[in-house]
Design a protein around this motif. Structure first.
Motif, mmCIF file in Angstrom:
data_model
loop_
_atom_site.group_PDB
_atom_site.id
_atom_site.type_symbol
_atom_site.label_atom_id
_atom_site.label_comp_id
_atom_site.label_asym_id
_atom_site.label_seq_id
_atom_site.Cartn_x
_atom_site.Cartn_y
_atom_site.Cartn_z
ATOM 1 N N GLY A 128 0.820 -1.193 0.000
ATOM 2 C CA GLY A 128 0.000 0.000 0.000
ATOM 3 C C GLY A 128 0.853 1.242 0.000
ATOM 4 N N TYR A 129 0.228 2.316 -0.432
ATOM 5 C CA TYR A 129 0.897 3.602 -0.547
ATOM 6 C C TYR A 129 0.358 4.560 0.513
ATOM 7 C CZ TYR A 129 1.764 1.572 -5.119
ATOM 8 O OH TYR A 129 2.128 0.721 -6.131
ATOM 9 N N CYS A 130 1.245 5.211 1.256
ATOM 10 C CA CYS A 130 0.890 6.238 2.230
ATOM 11 C C CYS A 130 -0.142 5.677 3.212
ATOM 12 C CB CYS A 130 0.427 7.496 1.509
ATOM 13 S SG CYS A 130 0.502 8.982 2.522
ATOM 14 N N PRO A 151 4.797 -1.755 2.788
ATOM 15 C CA PRO A 151 4.290 -0.384 2.773
ATOM 16 C C PRO A 151 5.247 0.548 2.033
ATOM 17 C CG PRO A 151 5.345 -0.834 4.863
ATOM 18 C CD PRO A 151 5.412 -2.121 4.058
ATOM 19 N N PHE A 152 4.666 1.451 1.245
ATOM 20 C CA PHE A 152 5.427 2.508 0.596
ATOM 21 C C PHE A 152 5.011 3.821 1.252
ATOM 22 C CE2 PHE A 152 5.374 -0.885 -2.481
ATOM 23 C CZ PHE A 152 6.638 -0.841 -3.055
ATOM 24 N N HIS A 153 5.933 4.445 1.927
ATOM 25 C CA HIS A 153 5.693 5.737 2.560
ATOM 26 C C HIS A 153 4.480 5.701 3.493
ATOM 27 C CE1 HIS A 153 5.899 10.029 3.136
ATOM 28 N NE2 HIS A 153 4.650 10.174 2.718
ATOM 29 N N GLY A 154 4.367 4.630 4.253
ATOM 30 C CA GLY A 154 3.273 4.539 5.219
ATOM 31 C C GLY A 154 3.701 5.080 6.574
ATOM 32 N N VAL A 173 9.875 -2.500 4.242
ATOM 33 C CA VAL A 173 9.430 -1.108 4.288
ATOM 34 C C VAL A 173 10.205 -0.261 3.288
ATOM 35 C CG1 VAL A 173 9.252 0.945 5.757
ATOM 36 C CG2 VAL A 173 8.785 -1.323 6.719
ATOM 37 N N PHE A 174 9.484 0.507 2.480
ATOM 38 C CA PHE A 174 10.088 1.482 1.574
ATOM 39 C C PHE A 174 9.620 2.858 2.042
ATOM 40 C CE2 PHE A 174 10.007 -2.419 -0.824
ATOM 41 C CZ PHE A 174 11.253 -2.424 -1.428
ATOM 42 N N HIS A 175 10.573 3.615 2.575
ATOM 43 C CA HIS A 175 10.202 4.905 3.170
ATOM 44 C C HIS A 175 11.347 5.887 2.986
ATOM 45 C CE1 HIS A 175 7.343 6.945 5.868
ATOM 46 N NE2 HIS A 175 8.407 7.617 6.259
ATOM 47 N N GLY A 176 11.270 6.707 1.977
ATOM 48 C CA GLY A 176 12.320 7.687 1.719
ATOM 49 C C GLY A 176 12.240 8.852 2.677
ATOM 50 N N SER A 177 13.312 9.598 2.746
ATOM 51 C CA SER A 177 13.295 10.791 3.595
ATOM 52 C C SER A 177 14.022 11.910 2.880
ATOM 53 C CB SER A 177 13.958 10.522 4.943
ATOM 54 O OG SER A 177 15.311 10.152 4.771
#
Length: 177
Positions: A128-130, A151-154, A173-177
């Protein structure tokens, strides 16, 4: 015999048709979206971002189908509810963040609908996204039987009183900053 063969061909075609599917949760209509790569293709169970299911999820489903996956995009808001104003998006997500039991019910009902469609739920992952990424993590904490949760950017915060002890699949987890 000819009618039987024609009926079987029709059923096979319907079973692998792509598109919207309306299903009910507690008497209310929800509208998911699915694509099928092949009969036994692994399933990607997708949760939309805070807009609801839009062209973005449909495009991603098509891309995943091209890679050999079937996709079921679950609807967590209800048929025709696709908020466009920031205040409405915040209200929709808040209503489910504040009621995790309801969120889980809707996630599980969508997964059951994917099963009814004959999608390969025994070889599946959730993504899922966000807002959808946060929802997928909720599904992981619930003990859902998926091979992975992506999760993408959750939102990565774990709500008070919850943990990951019941998680059955891997979490990536894929979560950029």
């Amino acid at each position: 015999m000819k009618k039987f063969v024609l009926s079987m061909v029709t059923l096979a075609t319907l079973a692998f048709a792509d598109g919207n599917i309306t299903y009910k949760i507690d008497g209310k209509d929800y509208e998911g979206y699915y694509v099928t790569a092949s009969k036994n293709a692994p399933l990607v169970y997708m949760v939309h971002d805070w807009d609801g299911i839009t062209d973005y999820e449909i495009k991603r489903a098509s891309m995943l189908k091209d890679l050999g996956y079937s996709v079921f995009a679950v609807d967590l808001y209800g048929k025709g509810i696709r908020p466009t104003e920031l205040a409405d998006k915040k209200a929709m997500t808040k209503s489910l963040y504040d009621n995790r039991e309801e969120m889980r019910k809707r996630l599980n009902a969508g997964f059951e609908e994917a099963k009814k469609l004959g999608l390969n739920t025994t070889n599946s992952l959730g993504m899922g996204y966000c807002f959808g990424g946060s929802s997928i993590l909720e599904m992981a904490r619930s003990g859902a039987d998926l091979k992975a949760f992506v999760p993408f950017h959750g939102n990565l915060a774990t709500p008070a009183g919850e943990d990951y002890k019941n998680t059955k699949g891997k979490i990536v987890v894929f979560h950029g900053s």
